[in-house]
Every structure is written in structure tokens, then in C-alpha cells.
Enzyme design. Structure first.
Site, short mmCIF file in Angstrom:
data_model
loop_
_atom_site.label_atom_id
_atom_site.label_comp_id
_atom_site.label_asym_id
_atom_site.label_seq_id
_atom_site.Cartn_x
_atom_site.Cartn_y
_atom_site.Cartn_z
CE LYS A 26 16.32 -35.62 -17.92
NZ LYS A 26 16.97 -36.78 -18.40
N GLY A 77 15.35 -46.21 -19.79
CA GLY A 77 16.22 -47.25 -20.29
C GLY A 77 15.52 -48.75 -20.71
CB ALA A 109 12.39 -41.85 -19.52
N GLY A 110 11.93 -43.93 -22.14
CA GLY A 110 11.12 -45.05 -22.29
C GLY A 110 10.97 -45.30 -23.92
CG ASN A 116 21.30 -42.04 -23.18
OD1 ASN A 116 22.21 -42.70 -23.76
ND2 ASN A 116 21.79 -41.67 -22.25
CB THR A 117 18.45 -46.60 -23.41
OG1 THR A 117 18.91 -46.16 -21.98
CG2 THR A 117 18.81 -48.06 -23.30
#
Lengths: 260, 260, 260, 260
Positions: B101, B162, B188-189, B210-211
Site C-alpha cells: 500500500k 483517523g 481513510a475517514g 482502522n481507527t
């Protein structure tokens, strides 16, 4: 590893595993209904009393609903409290049980409910030991009156019935969920599984979805999607959503590999 | 009754059942990672190469990742194409496989990617037989350049890394999904399962989260919620969402029971 | 009582009173242009060089643009930096002045700009003393490169050109406004005055509006509406918007008149 | 060139030029009120009767309101129809005229109105020749009942009073505007001029704004911003907003200058 079962939803003395309620309207064929129920996992189905033709042995929607599923007759067609009460009593007398979804609608264009008549019908039917689930605008004062009237839950709309427009009333739903001691079941307007998921993340107790399933190209697959999305939303609500931030928050170490 | 399995997702020569990718960052303890993978059903996990400490026998995130899961090392920390290329080669040399990635980030506040450097790194690494998954702004021309450069997919952001801010770039994601021949993986986001579900309904091929999982009160339960939501969104995309209407569309017969 | 004049906007050495830029495209008749300028108060107008037919004495859009208004020729039709540079030089040679709006577009469907070619053209033209206003995707790294390249402002899109879809890229615009030292002029996508007003409240330096005015039933009245809305948004930005709260905050005394 | 005056708004027999109503609550000093009125152009101001201290010669909000401005006393503090009626009568007896804004609020947290009590108060006061402007939830059936009760307009909320949260009830406001024969004046929740502008574009007859002006850093400048934004929104509504499209629509000729 712990199991991740969802918490059951107790309503009207019944313990439900699924928090998705479905309907019987608008299907190309009623023969789809058993698969919709099976794939979605739904244990509650609403049906307009008019469609329950007890005389007909063949063309009766009831034939397609398994006995294990909770029937939720609705008072569709009622324009006043009095009419809703009559339909509810007829439904119970006809063997449809004591759950009743109150719909009192005098507006033919947006099918928006009449709060005042809905409270009146709820008061009467709750006293007669119905499990009363009223369809309402997301109005806090009407919801409070329904608590006093003995409703088992409140069913505010996300958008007009059958519009597939989603959670347009989010701001008001959020207030109902925070302020009302009864379960809040979002009814009407939900058009996609992500919207049902979001309602559950906000703390709704359940969602009722009819048109979005019936109007999909593949209603049975869509029913499965809604079942999973509602479960995911409940799971997320219980897991506790993390904080939102203005700036980015690195997931990976930033002061990089190559700079150290 | 037909089964309702989802269609598999073939990426980099591998057939994936789950369309949720997860990460290894920000967990209170890396010991949560196996349960996150198991409950979410995810088969791909991204890890910053720096965290892969091959010397350490105990404190190595790799110990927590089952062999059956596809490793997706990322170039976090790279500020130029050259640095990203070096990290990718190191990762492969270290036995992390040939998926990579690309993250080339020169902005420390919003962690927004550099499209130009990302295209350069992709060109080089694709020629070296990496399966290249570049993290990008949702920019059509950059995405087109990445198709030409040999990327295996594009990974546009929904919001800053995040931030848990959701699908803020919906308009541009929609265009990428419509115009780019590669899989679009939203990265992301994404802060809640409903947002991942919506990305999938729009036609995204997968989501990386992830976050939102790591920052939940109960990360493992949240992982399960995301797994179900992503599956629901894919199911809905394939089932074909019904039309949205301005007015209400009655689910139940309106000309009522009592008026007939 | 103090006067409430807006702060002037200095761009390319010129002091502008109005922060609305308009265009010349899509009008039913070019004869509307003088009234659009007068009613909106706009002092800057963009025109595609192709439409500037210097040979034609009658059918030339230039005839309708007062000399007091700043001409902003654009490179519409350019697919590469080189073509954009050629158009810019032709425009200056033809007497259109040294302002130039760079549009490098290789995508015919969404008309999305090519960031890389745009940066290249900007570098060249800034060195040749053009006042360069590049049309871009709301990408932070491209915007930073344009600062270095000598642009006078950046012109990120709210939505695809001519779509009237509004501020779909709000999240990214907000970041550009916070991070970029140049004026941010929102260009493309704005469909209604409220959207231009919101862009200004967010801190945009100006807005360029063409289709939303030209496609209105009454373009001249709509031009006036946009002029007022842009001024209102700037005024609000400077006046400092008050805080948003979750709960209600009584405007009037609540412990009521009759209870005291 | 034609002039672009807005159409006047006739309410309660009075012809208003401005469609912005303002309030008297929450100002750091009541001495700001005359400038707020002058800069916004507003001709209607609401005041809680309790603040009208007729005995006090110095500390009376009324001293700051020019005679030319229409006073709109409100029943803030009333928890029932009966209390609202008493306040209205007191206001008229005290020389505040016959306009009355009905607020019947029993919820101290979100200050949401009680539709049933509001209808009752309206019926009584309309018969007594008041110009009755009731504050309501955006509920179609309550609005219809208010038409029958003799209201002069309906004042649905965009969000809770004083929250500055904007047009959160857009979907329901749109329905009221389409279905109700009375003017719809959006009251409560509007936090920024762009939101007032949007309400007007949707066809609202007017907006009432208090907290957003009073809580701005510079209330007088913000008042001017709201005045301009409301005028712009009305102008846009009358000018007829152009169509929204999925794809881009070139403003300038695309088949370029250099390719021909």
C-alpha cells in the site's frame, strides 16, 4: 474468544433476536414473503388488515407468513382515532393477536400521521390490552403523550412512507431517542441498508422496512442486506463509536522508517 | 430457497470472501488483533513496515497476524516516491510478500497524499511485480494515471486518516467508481459501519477501516459490526436499490378498510 | 452608527469591491451580460478565448463587457500545459490583458482538471508575469505546488462544472482555506446563492458562478441574488459565526411570566 | 434596465419590505438593537412580554425599538394554551398591539413546542382578532389545524431554539411550504446567513433569526449579513433556480481552440 451475540429486544412480552421489522406491501408476488423473512431474520411483519381476507383460501397474504413470526396488523386506511380503534378490534377478533400498529393518516400525498388522533387511539387500545405501536411524526410532545397513553414503543418516520428518502429527520429522531423512555422504532422512509444501520447506531431500538426491500431488483437479497445492516448498527451502538476529529490522526507511525 | 452468498473479490491473484480490510494501528493492545480479524472476517490487514521488528521475538505485531491473512505492508513515513519504493522493497525482502500500500504523505496535519509522487512510485513498483494499492485523494486524473501505471486498485480517502469523519468526498468517489476500471477501495475517514455500508452500496469494491475499530470502546465488537455492514452494503449494491420518490408511496392499501 | 462596508479583495494588483466572479457561457443571449454584471456588482468576468472573435464586429462577446470590468480569459479547450500556455499568450497578444484562468481538462464527462499539467502551465505563465488563476480539484498537495509555482490564487471546484450540485467538496475546501496562503476562489458546481454564501462563510476569498446564473429562469435577477449572497457570506465570515449547541438555548426568558 | 425590487410580503394587513424577522434576546446590550434593525432592514421584532417592564423607565427593551418597527410579542414562558392566551391579552392591553407569536413549550431541554396546545391557543386568539403566528414543529397535520384555527402564518423550527444548528428539518419544511396555504416563516435553529438564504430559496415566506445574530462576535455586522442573505434567497426563489445535473455541463466551448 467471547461470542458476539446481540442483546435481545423485548417488546410486548416477546423476546426478539432481530431488530428488523418488515412489511407485506408492494411485493411483485406474496410468494417472496417467506424468503424475505428467512433471509432477513425478521421476526415481526406488519400487514394491513384489509389484505387479510379470511374468506379467501388461496389469495390471502396470511398464507405466506409462518406462525413463528409475530404478526403486526396495521390500521392503514384509518383517518380518525375511532376508525383505527375499530380496525384494531376487528384484527384481534379475526385472530391476528393483540399487537397493533396505529396509522391514522388524513393526508393522501405524503401519508403523514395525525398525532392527536393517534394519541387518542393509543389511549383506548392500551386500556384494552393491545400492544400499541403508533406511527408518528418525530414530535417530542406527541411521543411524550404516547408514553402516558400506554404505547409499547413509538414509531417515528425518517421520511414519507415508501419514499426511500432515508433519515431526513435525524435531528428530531436523536431527540426522541434521548428523551423518550420507550423503544424508538424508525418506520418509513428508510431506503438503503446504510440508513437502517445509521438509525441503529444512533440508538434506535429497531427499524421497520418495507418499500426498500419490496422495490429492490432482488427483494430477497435486499432483505438479507437489511438484516445484516440492522445487526451491524446495533452492534456498533453497543461497541461505542470512537471520537470524530478535525485533523487527521495517524494510524501508522509517521516519523518514518527512513527518517529515523 | 437460493443461497445468498456474496460474490468473491479477486485482487492481486487472490480470491477474497470479505471486502473489509483492517489495520494494525492504535489498538490498546496488539493482542486484540486476532479477535478483530476473526470477528470481522477480514482477510487483509495493513501494517506499517516500521512496526515489523523482525529482531524482536516478543513485541512484534506480526506475531498476532495469522498466516492465512493477506499482509498489506504500507509505506507510512514515506515523503517521496523514492522513499516509498525503498520501503516496498525492504518489505518484500523481509518476507512480507509482494502486496504494497503506497502512502506518500508530506502533509503532517491532514496526512493528505501526494498524487504525483504516488504515481511515480506505483510505476516503478508495478514493473517490479508488486501488487500496488495506492492511497490517494479522490482525484480522477490521478486515478487514471494510476491505471496506466499498473496499480491493482485505487484507495481514495473519504476524509482525513483517523478522523472518523465519514464519506465527505462522496461526490468524487462516485465519479471514480463510475470512471475507473480498477477496484475502488475506500481508505481513510470511515468512522461508523453505516458509512462503510454506504460506500459499498455506491459500488466501492472494498473498504479499509482502522481507527474506527481501534478507537471504539469495544474494538472486537466493532470489528464484527464493520464486517456485517460491509457485507450488507455489497449485498445491497448487487440487489439493486429501489427508486427514491418525492411523494409518499403507500405500502398498504389506503382507500381504507372502513371506507369500502 | 458605523458603516458596514466589506473589506476589499486585492488580486493581481487590482482592488475589487465584489467577491463574485461571473462567466459568459450558456446565456440565451449575450445581450444579458451587461445587466448580469450591473446587477451582481461583479467586477471580474471569465471568457473562453475561442469566443473572442476579434475579426467579427457584431457577434463578439467582448462587445458586451464594459471596459471597467476585469477580463479573465480562460484556457478552456486546453488538454495539456503546453496548450494552456499557448492560449494564454494568444489572449495577452490579442489585448485581453495578463490575467489568465488555467483550465487543463482531459476528461470530457466530468470536466475534472489535470493537476499536474495545471502546475506546469502555472509555473511557465507566472514567470511571464501573468496573474495566474488555476482551476483545480480541491487537492492540498496540488494547491501547495501552485503556491510554489507562483499562482495568484487557487480555484478549487465545489462540484463538476455546470452541474449546479453545490459544495460537495466542503471537507477538502475547508482544508485548503486553512492551509493555503493564497486566496481560495470556489469555482464550479455552485448552483444556488445559499451555496455561494456558505463558501464565503467558510472563508473562501471569492466565488465564480456561471451556469447557476445563466440557467436560471431570470438570469439577471439571479445575478443580483448571487451578488447579495456572496456579500452576505463575506460579512458573516468577518462578523464571526456564533457557537452551535446540541441543546436548545432559550432566546426569551423561560421561567415564565405567569409562573413568577 | 429593469429594477430588481423584491416582492413585498403582506402579513396581518401590513406590507413588509424585508422578510427577515429578528428578536431581542441574548444581546450583550439592548443598545445594539436599533443598529441590528437598521443594518438588517428588519421591520418585525419579537419580544418576550416579560421583558417589557412598563414601570421601568430606563431598563426597558421597548425603549430600543423604533415605533416604525412591528412589535411581535411572544408568549415565551407559557406551558399551556391558557397561559399563552393570558399573555397575549396582557400584551395587547399593555399597548403591544395585536400581533402575537404563540410559544407553548413544556420541554425545558430542547424547547420543542406543544402542537395541541398551540392549536387551542390559536383558535381562541384568532377569534379575538389577533394576528396569530404560532411556533411549531414542522408537522403537516398541526399546520393544517392551524390554517383552520385562523393563524396568519405558521412558524416551523429548523432546529431547536438557539442551537444554531441550521435547517435540520428541511424535508418536512419542504412539505409544509408545498401543502400549506399560509406563509411559512422558518423560526428557530438558523445559525448562518446561508441557511436563511436556503430557506428562502425553498420558498419560505420569511425567517426569524435571533441567537445567530446575538451570538456573533459582531452582532450588527451579522444582522446586515442576514438581511442581505434573506433578500438574496427570496430573489433566487423568484428568479427560478436552474436544473441540477449528474455530469458536468461545459460553460465554455470544449472542442478546443487549438484542436479546431
Amino acid at each position: 474468544m467471547a461470542e458476539y451475540h446481540l442483546d435481545p429486544f423485548v417488546l410486548g412480552g416477546r423476546t426478539l433476536t432481530s431488530r428488523l421489522f418488515v412489511g407485506t406491501g408492494k411485493y411483485a408476488s406474496d410468494h417472496l414473503i417467506p424468503d424475505v423473512l428467512a433471509q432477513s431474520g425478521s421476526e415481526v411483519i406488519t400487514v394491513a388488515l384489509r389484505r387479510v381476507d379470511f374468506a379467501a383460501s388461496t389469495d390471502n397474504v396470511m398464507r405466506h407468513i409462518p406462525k413463528t413470526v409475530q404478526l403486526l396488523p396495521n390500521t392503514s386506511g384509518a383517518r380518525t382515532a375511532e376508525e383505527a380503534v375499530r380496525i384494531a378490534r376487528l384484527a384481534r377478533a379475526a385472530g391476528c393477536g393483540n399487537w397493533i400498529k396505529i396509522e391514522v393518516i388524513a393526508d393522501n400525498k405524503y401519508l403523514l400521521p395525525d398525532g392527536y388522533e393517534t394519541v387518542k387511539a393509543t389511549e383506548i387500545l392500551a386500556r384494552e390490552d393491545f400492544v400499541v405501536l403508533p406511527y408518528i411524526s418525530p414530535d417530542l410532545m406527541v411521543a411524550k403523550a404516547l408514553v402516558d397513553a400506554g404505547a409499547a414503543a413509538v414509531m417515528p418516520l425518517g421520511a414519507p412512507i415508501g419514499s426511500n428518502r432515508g433519515l431526513q429527520t435525524k435531528e428530531l429522531l436523536r431527540i426522541l431517542i434521548a428523551e423518550i423512555a420507550l423503544p424508538v422504532i424508525v418506520d418509513a422512509g428508510i431506503g438503503r441498508p446504510s440508513e437502517a444501520c445509521e438509525a441503529m447506531e444512533m440508538g434506535a431500538a429497531a427499524c421497520l422496512v418495507n418499500t426498500a426491500i419490496a422495490s429492490a431488483n432482488d427483494p430477497v437479497a435486499m432483505a438479507k442486506a437489511f438484516g445484516d445492516a440492522v445487526a451491524a448498527g446495533r452492534q456498533a451502538y453497543r461497541a461505542g463509536v470512537g471520537p470524530i476529529s478535525q485533523l487527521a490522526q495517524a494510524s501508522s507511525p509517521l516519523t518514518g522508517f527512513l527518517h529515523s
